[in-house]
Design a protein around this motif. Sequence first.
Motif, PDB file in Angstrom:
ATOM      1  N   VAL A 116       0.886  -1.126  -0.005  1.00 46.04           N
ATOM      2  CA  VAL A 116      -0.112   0.115  -0.020  1.00 46.04           C
ATOM      3  C   VAL A 116       0.855   1.263   0.029  1.00 46.04           C
ATOM      4  N   VAL A 117       1.925   1.202   0.598  1.00 44.15           N
ATOM      5  CA  VAL A 117       2.802   2.444   0.782  1.00 44.15           C
ATOM      6  C   VAL A 117       3.551   2.487  -0.411  1.00 44.15           C
ATOM      7  N   GLY A 118       3.863   1.571  -1.275  1.00 43.88           N
ATOM      8  CA  GLY A 118       4.384   1.685  -2.587  1.00 43.88           C
ATOM      9  C   GLY A 118       3.587   2.434  -3.317  1.00 43.88           C
ATOM     10  N   ALA A 119       2.330   1.740  -3.315  1.00 43.55           N
ATOM     11  CA  ALA A 119       1.206   2.441  -4.307  1.00 43.55           C
ATOM     12  C   ALA A 119       0.969   4.000  -4.097  1.00 43.55           C
ATOM     13  N   VAL A 120       0.984   4.132  -2.724  1.00 42.32           N
ATOM     14  CA  VAL A 120       0.781   5.521  -2.583  1.00 42.32           C
ATOM     15  C   VAL A 120       1.943   6.433  -2.888  1.00 42.32           C
ATOM     16  N   ILE A 121       3.016   6.125  -2.592  1.00 38.66           N
ATOM     17  CA  ILE A 121       4.285   6.823  -3.303  1.00 38.66           C
ATOM     18  C   ILE A 121       4.215   7.208  -4.758  1.00 38.66           C
ATOM     19  N   ALA A 122       3.869   5.993  -5.445  1.00 43.52           N
ATOM     20  CA  ALA A 122       3.902   6.155  -6.695  1.00 43.52           C
ATOM     21  C   ALA A 122       2.782   7.205  -7.342  1.00 43.52           C
ATOM     22  N   GLU A 123       1.685   7.232  -6.451  1.00 41.49           N
ATOM     23  CA  GLU A 123       0.764   8.101  -6.725  1.00 41.49           C
ATOM     24  C   GLU A 123       1.058   9.408  -6.723  1.00 41.49           C
ATOM     25  N   TRP A 124       1.897   9.720  -5.817  1.00 41.61           N
ATOM     26  CA  TRP A 124       2.381  11.295  -5.341  1.00 41.61           C
ATOM     27  C   TRP A 124       2.981  11.843  -6.610  1.00 41.61           C
ATOM     28  N   LEU A 125       3.546  10.931  -7.518  1.00 43.67           N
ATOM     29  CA  LEU A 125       4.080  11.455  -8.573  1.00 43.67           C
ATOM     30  C   LEU A 125       3.307  11.574  -9.927  1.00 43.67           C
ATOM     31  N   GLY A 126       1.913  11.547  -9.859  1.00 43.66           N
ATOM     32  CA  GLY A 126       1.223  11.579 -10.905  1.00 43.66           C
ATOM     33  C   GLY A 126      -0.016  10.634 -11.074  1.00 43.66           C
ATOM     34  N   GLY A 127      -1.272  11.216 -11.309  1.00 41.80           N
ATOM     35  CA  GLY A 127      -2.216  10.162 -11.406  1.00 41.80           C
ATOM     36  C   GLY A 127      -3.446  10.836 -11.244  1.00 41.80           C
ATOM     37  N   PHE A 128      -4.582  10.101 -11.546  1.00 40.62           N
ATOM     38  CA  PHE A 128      -5.715  10.925 -11.511  1.00 40.62           C
ATOM     39  C   PHE A 128      -6.740  10.185 -10.344  1.00 40.62           C
ATOM     40  N   GLU A 129      -6.198   9.349  -9.639  1.00 37.45           N
ATOM     41  CA  GLU A 129      -7.182   8.559  -8.491  1.00 37.45           C
ATOM     42  C   GLU A 129      -6.018   7.912  -7.504  1.00 37.45           C
ATOM     43  N   GLY A 130      -6.627   7.797  -6.459  1.00 37.60           N
ATOM     44  CA  GLY A 130      -5.744   7.092  -5.245  1.00 37.60           C
ATOM     45  C   GLY A 130      -5.514   7.729  -4.200  1.00 37.60           C
ATOM     46  N   LEU A 131      -4.827   6.984  -3.056  1.00 43.51           N
ATOM     47  CA  LEU A 131      -4.710   7.928  -1.465  1.00 43.51           C
ATOM     48  C   LEU A 131      -3.447   8.851  -1.963  1.00 43.51           C
ATOM     49  N   GLY A 132      -2.651   8.375  -2.556  1.00 38.19           N
ATOM     50  CA  GLY A 132      -1.398   9.383  -2.978  1.00 38.19           C
ATOM     51  C   GLY A 132      -2.003  10.706  -3.548  1.00 38.19           C
ATOM     52  N   VAL A 133      -2.688  10.568  -4.655  1.00 43.14           N
ATOM     53  CA  VAL A 133      -3.267  11.813  -5.432  1.00 43.14           C
ATOM     54  C   VAL A 133      -4.135  12.615  -4.364  1.00 43.14           C
ATOM     55  N   TYR A 134      -4.663  11.955  -3.703  1.00 41.19           N
ATOM     56  CA  TYR A 134      -5.847  12.685  -2.756  1.00 41.19           C
ATOM     57  C   TYR A 134      -4.806  13.528  -1.693  1.00 41.19           C
ATOM     58  N   MET A 135      -3.747  12.749  -1.322  1.00 43.73           N
ATOM     59  CA  MET A 135      -2.699  13.466  -0.433  1.00 43.73           C
ATOM     60  C   MET A 135      -2.113  14.681  -1.064  1.00 43.73           C
ATOM     61  N   THR A 136      -1.780  14.391  -2.212  1.00 43.68           N
ATOM     62  CA  THR A 136      -1.016  15.564  -3.075  1.00 43.68           C
ATOM     63  C   THR A 136      -2.039  16.866  -3.044  1.00 43.68           C
ATOM     64  N   ARG A 137      -3.219  16.522  -3.153  1.00 42.51           N
ATOM     65  CA  ARG A 137      -4.312  17.531  -3.585  1.00 42.51           C
ATOM     66  C   ARG A 137      -4.337  18.385  -1.913  1.00 42.51           C
ATOM     67  N   VAL A 138      -4.653  17.689  -0.950  1.00 43.62           N
ATOM     68  CA  VAL A 138      -4.981  18.175   0.436  1.00 43.62           C
ATOM     69  C   VAL A 138      -3.527  18.824   0.918  1.00 43.62           C
ATOM     70  N   ARG A 139      -2.402  18.334   0.549  1.00 46.28           N
ATOM     71  CA  ARG A 139      -1.232  18.938   1.080  1.00 46.28           C
ATOM     72  C   ARG A 139      -1.268  20.346   0.431  1.00 46.28           C
ATOM     73  N   LYS A 140      -1.512  20.423  -0.953  1.00 50.30           N
ATOM     74  CA  LYS A 140      -1.509  21.605  -1.573  1.00 50.30           C
ATOM     75  C   LYS A 140      -2.476  22.738  -0.921  1.00 50.30           C
ATOM     76  N   ALA A 141      -3.501  22.234  -0.269  1.00 49.31           N
ATOM     77  CA  ALA A 141      -4.720  23.258   0.202  1.00 49.31           C
ATOM     78  C   ALA A 141      -4.122  23.328   1.857  1.00 49.31           C
ATOM     79  N   TYR A 142      -3.163  22.848   2.065  1.00 42.01           N
ATOM     80  CA  TYR A 142      -2.518  22.915   3.660  1.00 42.01           C
ATOM     81  C   TYR A 142      -3.626  22.332   4.726  1.00 42.01           C
ATOM     82  N   ALA A 143      -4.319  21.276   4.118  1.00 45.02           N
ATOM     83  CA  ALA A 143      -5.372  20.645   4.988  1.00 45.02           C
ATOM     84  C   ALA A 143      -4.863  19.414   5.700  1.00 45.02           C
ATOM     85  N   PHE A 144      -3.881  19.935   6.814  1.00 54.42           N
ATOM     86  CA  PHE A 144      -3.167  18.881   7.510  1.00 54.42           C
ATOM     87  C   PHE A 144      -4.096  17.790   8.216  1.00 54.42           C
TER      88      PHE A 144
END
Lengths: 261, 246
Positions: A191-219
């Motif tokens: 799961v950690v591997g999938a999330v890390i890979a999603e950080w770098l680009g994609g449309f869905e997934g916990l990593g993508v969602y994490m990147t979005r909320v990070r940009k909004a400073y929603a800690f």
Amino acid sequence: MNRRSESIRNKLLPAGALCLLVLVWWGLAASGVIPNYMLPSPADVFGAFIRDFPVLLSHAGVSLTEAAYGLGIGTLLAFALACAMDRFALLEKAGLPLLVITQTIPTVAIAPLLVLWMGFGMEPKITLVVITTFFPIAIGLLDGFKRADPDAVALLKSMNATRGQIFRHVKLPAALPHFFSGLRVSASYAVVGAVIAEWLGGFEGLGVYMTRVRKAYAFDKMFAVIILVVIVSLLLMKLVSIIRNAAMPWLRYRQEGTGSN
Amino acid sequence: MELLETSGISKSYDSREVIRDISVRLAEGEIVSLLGLSGSGKTTLLNIISGLVRPDAGKVFLSGTDITGRPGQVSYMLQKDLLLEHKRVMDNVTLPLVIRGMKKEEAAKQANVYFEQFGLAGTEKMYPAQLSGGMRQRAALLRTYLASHGVVLLDEPFSALDMITKGQMHRWYLEVARKIGLSTLLITHDVDEAIMLSDRIYLLTGTPGEIRHEIRVPANRDDRKDFDLKPEFLKCKQEIREILRA
């Protein structure tokens, strides 16, 4: 101390440590030592978790799918390679150092390359999960094959067993506990591997969602994702334990030591 | 004709001779012990007879057929019971038959007949970890018997058992061997065990190990109850100890 009370104590101790950790966190957030926007309180995180649960669940579904495919392919590959290395000593001598080298490459370094090569779909995520999960299983299996009792192998040889029969009746069962130990570690990596890979680009997934909320400073939402990743990883590890116990029912009797003279 | 016979077996490892010119014979239904101190080459000889190791010189014959270096002809039980922990008792004892290509159901049918005789009735579906030490040995012996062509090689099979269980196993083995007409070549370093179980005893002595003495046990095998308390037993034991000490 009897076995039952020891088992209760073994469960209570980590639960107590976890409660203590949450209390410390709460204390730090409430005292204002760390500003609330940087470290939200457990109540804020819990609130974000509940509010966003449907969204989190849909993203978790995508990450889990990638993790499951990656873990499945990684397991099959690891199994095939470990069997081949056990059969051909030359392959083990040549391949094992390469295998170790693959594990020294940081995941975050290889993930962007995978995205460049394969695009923003599921493929680079699954590939990264395969790379991260493959190693513990392959090494576990290889170690297990080597630990097969040489006397049991000699016994089967005295029965004129073929190499395949020795593998099936002695080596493979001997390697099963090691295989499941590796699989348990890999399940947590998946799961950690999938999330890390999603950080770098994609449309869905916990990593993508994490990147979005990070940009909004929603800690608080970021913490909610982290907690969900932990929960999902723990559930996967538990699932592996259940499968392990079902696949090796004899271990229960060995642990209980029911035989007597 | 002898059921099992070796003639002039010699074997060296790294130019160190372990056994020299060993000739033993085992008739049908007989129990013969190979008694020797540790390092006298007993296990090497059994490995050669079972086909696991090729001798440098000499031959092994089973019912007159040369079986030298051919595993699977004579069944072999090592010091440990070596029951596979992941297999149920029935699957463990039928393993040699399954390895030979027999269907699992057919092998189970063949083995079922002996479960009662070997004191294992009711254990068919158990795992080895659920059995006592004595029962584990009996299961291993049944597996050895089912794999055999009437001859079994036993390498200190009872050495891990406590004194009481060992005594029970000796009595049980003598009875079961008589009932099914089992021929046994037993390796042991326990003088009492060799005398209690055997018709004849070969003494493997020296370095490299050689057989210079053969002793016939002075009692019929059907008459071994409390044999270890009788003067004939003690006299035989004294004779063996003197040879081994020399």
